[in-house]
Design a protein around this motif. Structure first.
Motif, PDB file in Angstrom:
ATOM      1  N   PRO B 288       0.894  -1.327   0.054  1.00  0.00           N
ATOM      2  CA  PRO B 288      -0.178   0.044  -0.027  1.00  0.00           C
ATOM      3  C   PRO B 288       0.785   1.112   0.008  1.00  0.00           C
ATOM      4  O   PRO B 288       1.281   1.829   0.970  1.00  0.00           O
ATOM      5  CB  PRO B 288      -0.665  -0.194   1.404  1.00  0.00           C
ATOM      6  N   GLU B 289       1.242   1.666  -1.259  1.00  0.00           N
ATOM      7  CA  GLU B 289       2.439   2.674  -1.488  1.00  0.00           C
ATOM      8  C   GLU B 289       2.264   4.062  -0.472  1.00  0.00           C
ATOM      9  O   GLU B 289       3.172   4.543  -0.003  1.00  0.00           O
ATOM     10  CB  GLU B 289       2.887   2.539  -2.705  1.00  0.00           C
ATOM     11  N   ASP B 314      13.071  -5.382   1.365  1.00  0.00           N
ATOM     12  CA  ASP B 314      13.084  -5.132  -0.072  1.00  0.00           C
ATOM     13  C   ASP B 314      12.634  -4.244  -0.558  1.00  0.00           C
ATOM     14  O   ASP B 314      12.662  -3.243  -1.324  1.00  0.00           O
ATOM     15  CB  ASP B 314      13.278  -6.388  -0.875  1.00  0.00           C
ATOM     16  N   ALA B 315      11.181  -4.442  -0.380  1.00  0.00           N
ATOM     17  CA  ALA B 315       9.908  -3.869  -0.929  1.00  0.00           C
ATOM     18  C   ALA B 315      10.121  -2.331  -0.294  1.00  0.00           C
ATOM     19  O   ALA B 315       9.858  -1.313  -1.310  1.00  0.00           O
ATOM     20  CB  ALA B 315       8.626  -4.597  -0.883  1.00  0.00           C
ATOM     21  N   VAL B 316      10.089  -2.444   0.850  1.00  0.00           N
ATOM     22  CA  VAL B 316       9.942  -0.977   1.458  1.00  0.00           C
ATOM     23  C   VAL B 316      11.174  -0.247   1.102  1.00  0.00           C
ATOM     24  O   VAL B 316      11.008   1.111   0.677  1.00  0.00           O
ATOM     25  CB  VAL B 316      10.103  -1.100   2.986  1.00  0.00           C
ATOM     26  N   LYS B 317      12.347  -0.896   0.920  1.00  0.00           N
ATOM     27  CA  LYS B 317      13.416  -0.003   0.523  1.00  0.00           C
ATOM     28  C   LYS B 317      13.327   0.529  -0.892  1.00  0.00           C
ATOM     29  O   LYS B 317      13.919   1.558  -1.108  1.00  0.00           O
ATOM     30  CB  LYS B 317      14.635  -0.823   0.707  1.00  0.00           C
ATOM     31  N   ALA B 321      13.596   4.368  -2.089  1.00  0.00           N
ATOM     32  CA  ALA B 321      14.418   4.991  -3.030  1.00  0.00           C
ATOM     33  C   ALA B 321      13.676   5.519  -4.224  1.00  0.00           C
ATOM     34  O   ALA B 321      14.148   6.532  -4.709  1.00  0.00           O
ATOM     35  CB  ALA B 321      15.261   3.730  -3.808  1.00  0.00           C
ATOM     36  N   GLU B 322      12.801   4.929  -4.504  1.00  0.00           N
ATOM     37  CA  GLU B 322      11.921   5.679  -5.641  1.00  0.00           C
ATOM     38  C   GLU B 322      11.305   7.051  -5.243  1.00  0.00           C
ATOM     39  O   GLU B 322      11.220   7.901  -6.056  1.00  0.00           O
ATOM     40  CB  GLU B 322      10.633   4.725  -6.117  1.00  0.00           C
ATOM     41  N   SER B 325      12.314  11.629  -2.610  1.00  0.00           N
ATOM     42  CA  SER B 325      12.076  13.362  -2.307  1.00  0.00           C
ATOM     43  C   SER B 325      10.919  13.412  -1.278  1.00  0.00           C
ATOM     44  O   SER B 325      11.008  14.221  -0.306  1.00  0.00           O
ATOM     45  CB  SER B 325      11.709  13.954  -3.587  1.00  0.00           C
ATOM     46  N   ILE B 326       9.853  12.125  -1.115  1.00  0.00           N
ATOM     47  CA  ILE B 326       8.869  12.387   0.041  1.00  0.00           C
ATOM     48  C   ILE B 326       9.419  11.611   1.059  1.00  0.00           C
ATOM     49  O   ILE B 326       9.406  12.166   2.338  1.00  0.00           O
ATOM     50  CB  ILE B 326       7.685  11.738  -0.676  1.00  0.00           C
ATOM     51  N   ALA B 327      10.074  10.327   1.046  1.00  0.00           N
ATOM     52  CA  ALA B 327      10.489   9.299   2.175  1.00  0.00           C
ATOM     53  C   ALA B 327      11.432  10.278   2.842  1.00  0.00           C
ATOM     54  O   ALA B 327      11.669  10.210   4.291  1.00  0.00           O
ATOM     55  CB  ALA B 327      10.854   8.125   1.759  1.00  0.00           C
ATOM     56  N   GLY B 328      12.429  10.819   2.210  1.00  0.00           N
ATOM     57  CA  GLY B 328      13.660  11.142   3.034  1.00  0.00           C
ATOM     58  C   GLY B 328      14.670  10.223   3.116  1.00  0.00           C
ATOM     59  O   GLY B 328      14.405   8.953   2.893  1.00  0.00           O
TER      60      GLY B 328
END
Lengths: 213, 645
Positions: B288-289, B314-317, B321-322, B325-328
């Motif tokens: 749930p991105e 892996d999926a969260v990383k 990465a994608e 700019s939002i995740a920091g």
């Protein structure tokens, strides 16, 4: 509310023994009574190797509000109900703490290497002393011998449930047990199980010598 | 035991995770359920088979997991909701069909339910089946408690029907085999007429033929990937994803399944809710991105708690990465950082260890002196090695096989397979088994060894398999062995049921999962029809079986010996003992006998024990099943058997 009768929340009971002794059934019976009383209960079990000579544990987690994980964290067992004497020691080593209480069946089930004469099984007095040194209080009863007297060794687990009830540590009553077995078993079987339960209460009360835990 | 059809909506009861899954399927109006037994998945089909008649279900123990998936898909194509069940490695067996099923999608809801065994408590692997969701491009759901096990199974079937793809529901041993408090929902009827509409055009998978082919692959994958994007948007709103903790925690823990329960208790025990937040995900593929991103953005650092592999990490990383700019920029902890063990089962203490290390706090579960005394005390408790049950026919079979191989000489060995009899690797099976891999690989490997004669190989090769394994995966390998004239003997340890997992019927048994009459396949006739030489023995007749096995070993080419004796735990046998066994103490010569106590030192049945003080063997009446085999084993005839009557 049910929660007031738990001395800790979550309250954790470990039922232990060797595959085939009926401890999985025992833990489910205990848990079913508690769910009927409004507690949130989780029972964790180990299967597979269980019927094949291995140690078998059931973890019963009792709470007034949450579903807890089916594995008791290290050193957080409040009560250990043990169908086999040395299994008590193994469980205490991982899950015991100085305030843990134990209800123990005195009948050994010999590991294969003991059967084979390769290692020695400790004497029951030594086991009793070791358990005493690792818990706040314990009671040891002859549940298997009593079950054989009642005509079937499988009743040993119900005798242990009776003994657990007599300690007053877990909030269920004889009436709860009677309600459960009369709902789930044929009348004759229910009667026999109730007899075994009462025998467990009697044996534990004798062994506790009138002292409250 | 709770009757899944009897209990009414709103009832609160204690349900095993697998029973909760079964009830969820019933609440969704499932019509067809198929599976192959495997710990920890078996009780889903068992629970459904008990109510099959009343609920109007077709419940099947399929010959293997791939067929189970095909049976479930056929129901879906015909408009009926269906599930198929398996353990983690079963997913590898079913995956060929499931890969192709993503090429068409499904019609009525279909859930593939896979129950994993992190820590391999009752497995020979700890495969992480979640990766199949990514490989096959299908949605993945992971219940986090017993209520969710029921509710998410229901939802899995609804979601599958809405998205037109099958959905994977993943459980683990500590969910499937644990029991918890569940409030039941309403049962749905399933009374639809089955009909497979196939008159529509090609590529119209709702009305046309269900066909995968070279020209359709790109189209089908594009459609499937669109379904995943839709799933991700739906998952952002799902109530099965939840967050506990402050809005901007120092540490965000991301977890799923039983691990989320460990994580919650670990945070509670450390009293760390002021610093730590827990994002518990029930939908783990696709992520749930937006939801995950929102929580990543608010957190300082991130710990991923999962087992057995780093799927979620892996999926969260990748998401972080994608969307950097939002995740920091984040510090990630998990398996790759070494804070969570990269292999094995997790528990609350493992999570406490990870949290304590990250937060820089100390945690001692018990006073040090107590821990030391308790550890020392365990040395007085003799360990328990696994063994066959008292009265198990496998002990007798391996005893005969061991002796026959020893008499034959030339370092013969046994290629093992999957079942209780895998314990042939242990002293319980006289350590005759020297290879153990997956279902059916005993005879597959033996068939390979059996053609190495041209390279100077002269060791006798025996494969063993159980009766259920024979049908599941040994048959094709036996075909291969016979076809190529491999020099090999297959021993079928036929104990009349799938004993390891709780005695489920298989194609050799005259009844199906729900107890209805089914046509039994005759293993002996099948092997003869393939062209193998076949003998049948009762392993409890020790001398005769040993002689027969030895004479079979003397021959060459593909041979089959069926050792037939019912499992000691079978319902028929539990009723009573065939023999009353006793030890004639005067005749028991203890350590001066044959091989220095053949009965207790070598044969090692739990029904016998060595009384070191009296220096005689004794029978444990509570444990002995009265099979009488030990009477054949005792060289001085001190163990006597009498018909129990």
């Amino acid at each position: 509310m049910a929660g007031r009768t738990l001395s800790r929340d979550p309250f954790s009971v470990i039922v232990t023994g060797v595959g085939g002794q009926g401890n999985v059934t025992a833990s489910r019976l205990i848990a079913s009574m508690l769910v009927a009383k409004g507690y949130v209960v989780t029972v964790g079990e180990t299967f597979g190797a269980s019927q094949r000579g291995g140690s078998v544990m059931s973890h019963v987690r009792i709470s007034a509000c949450h579903t807890y994980s089916p594995q008791v964290p290290k050193c957080r067992a409040d009560v250990v109900v043990s169908l086999e004497p040395t299994e008590t020691i193994r469980v205490l080593a991982s899950y015991g703490h100085p305030e843990t209480r134990c209800v123990v069946n005195d009948r050994p089930v010999y590991p294969v290497r003991v059967i084979a004469g390769e290692v020695e099984y400790p004497g029951i007095e030594e086991i009793d002393r070791t358990i005493a040194g690792l818990c706040r209080a314990h009671v040891m009863i002859g549940a298997t011998s009593e079950a054989l007297r009642l005509g079937n060794p499988v009743l040993q687990n119900v005798i242990m449930i009776g003994a657990l009830q007599a300690t007053g540590l877990v909030p269920f009553t004889r009436a709860d047990f009677e309600g459960l077995v009369s709902a789930e078993m044929a009348p004759a079987t229910a009667e026999l199980n109730l007899e075994a339960f009462d025998a467990g209460v009697r044996l534990a009360e004798q062994a506790m010598g009138g002292k409250a835990w | 035991m709770t009757d899944l059809m009897e209990v009414a909506e709103g009832t609160r009861c204690l349900l095993m995770g697998n029973a909760a899954i079964a009830r969820g399927a019933l609440e969704a109006g499932v019509s067809v359920a198929a599976g192959y037994p495997g710990t920890p998945s078996s009780e889903i089909i068992e629970n459904l088979s008990r109510v099959a008649d009343r609920a109007g279900l077709h419940v099947r123990w399929a010959v293997n997991e791939k067929v189970a998936a095909e049976v479930a898909a056929a129901a879906s194509f015909a408009g009926l909701r269906s599930i198929c069940t398996m353990k983690q490695n079963g997913m590898h067996v079913a995956s060929d069909f499931l890969l192709h099923l993503t090429g068409t999608g499904v019609r009525a809801g279909m859930a593939v339910i896979v129950c994993e065994d992190p820590g391999a408590l009752s497995s020979q692997n700890e495969a992480d089946a979640r990766f199949f969701a990514r490989m096959l491009e299908v949605p993945l759901l992971e219940p986090g408690d017993f209520q969710e096990a029921k509710d998410m199974t229901r939802w899995a079937l609804e979601l599958s029907e809405e998205l037109k793809t099958f959905v994977i529901l993943r459980s683990v041993t500590r969910m499937s085999h644990a029991s918890g408090t569940v409030t039941l929902g309403a049962l749905s009827g399933n009374g639809k007429k089955a009909y497979f509409e196939c008159t529509g055009s090609l590529l119209d998978f709702q009305r046309g033929p269900m066909i995968t082919g070279p020209g359709a692959v790109t189209y089908a994958r594009t459609v499937q990937q669109g379904r995943l994007r839709q799933a991700s948007r739906m998952f952002d709103q799902s109530p099965f994803n939840s967050y506990t903790g402050s809005l901007e925690p120092r540490l965000l823990v991301v977890s799923s399944s039983a691990c989320a329960l460990y994580a919650r208790e670990a945070i509670e025990i450390l009293g760390a809710w002021d610093r730590v937040g827990l994002l518990k995900l029930g939908t783990t593929w696709p992520l749930p991105e937006q939801l995950v991103l929102r929580h990543l953005a608010g957190a300082g650092e991130v710990l991923v708690v999962e087992e057995p592999q780093d799927f979620l990490e892996d999926a969260v990383k990748v998401l972080a990465a994608e969307q950097a700019s939002i995740a920091g920029a984040k510090v990630f902890y998990g398996k790759r950082s070494g804070h969570v063990p990269p292999a094995g089962e997790l528990n609350c203490d493992v999570v406490i260890g990870a949290l304590a290390r990250i937060l820089g706090v100390n945690y001692e579960p018990a006073p040090k002196d107590y821990a030391d005394r308790a550890l020392a005390a365990t040395f007085t408790a003799p360990g328990r090695e696994l063994t066959f049950c008292a009265g198990c026919p496998h002990r007798a079979s391996f005893y005969c096989l061991h002796n026959a191989l020893a008499l034959k000489g030339k370092n013969g060995f046994v290629c093992g397979d999957v079942g209780c009899y895998t314990m042939g690797i242990l002293p319980a099976g006289f350590e005759v088994v020297k290879t153990a891999f997956c279902m059916g690989s005993g005879i597959g490997l033996a068939s390979g060894f059996g053609k190495l004669g041209a390279f100077g190989f002269d060791q006798p090769v025996v494969a063993v398999c159980g009766d259920s394994t024979f049908f599941h995966a040994a048959m094709p390998a036996l075909v291969d062995a016979v076809h190529h004239e491999a020099d090999v003997m297959l021993v079928v340890l036929d104990n009349s049921g799938t004993a390891m997992t709780g005695f489920q019927p298989h194609p050799g048994i005259g009844e199906d999962a729900s107890g209805k009459r089914a046509r039994p396949m005759d293993i002996e006739a099948i092997c003869r029809a393939m062209g193998a030489k076949v003998v049948v023995c009762d392993p409890f007749e020790v001398e005769g079986t040993e002689r027969t096995l030895l004479s079979m070993l003397e021959e060459s080419g593909p041979r089959v010996a069926i050792l037939r004796q019912e499992c000691a735990l079978s319902p028929h046998k539990r009723a009573g003992k065939r023999f009353k066994i006793r030890v004639d103490e005067a005749a028991c010569i203890g350590s001066r006998c044959g091989c220095n106590r053949m009965c207790t030192r070598v044969f090692r049945c739990p029904g016998l024990f060595w009384d070191a003080r009296a220096k005689v063997a004794r029978i444990d009446e509570v444990i002995c099943t009265g099979c009488g085999v030990c009477a054949s084993v005792c060289p001085s005839g001190a163990i006597r058997k009498e018909e129990a009557g």
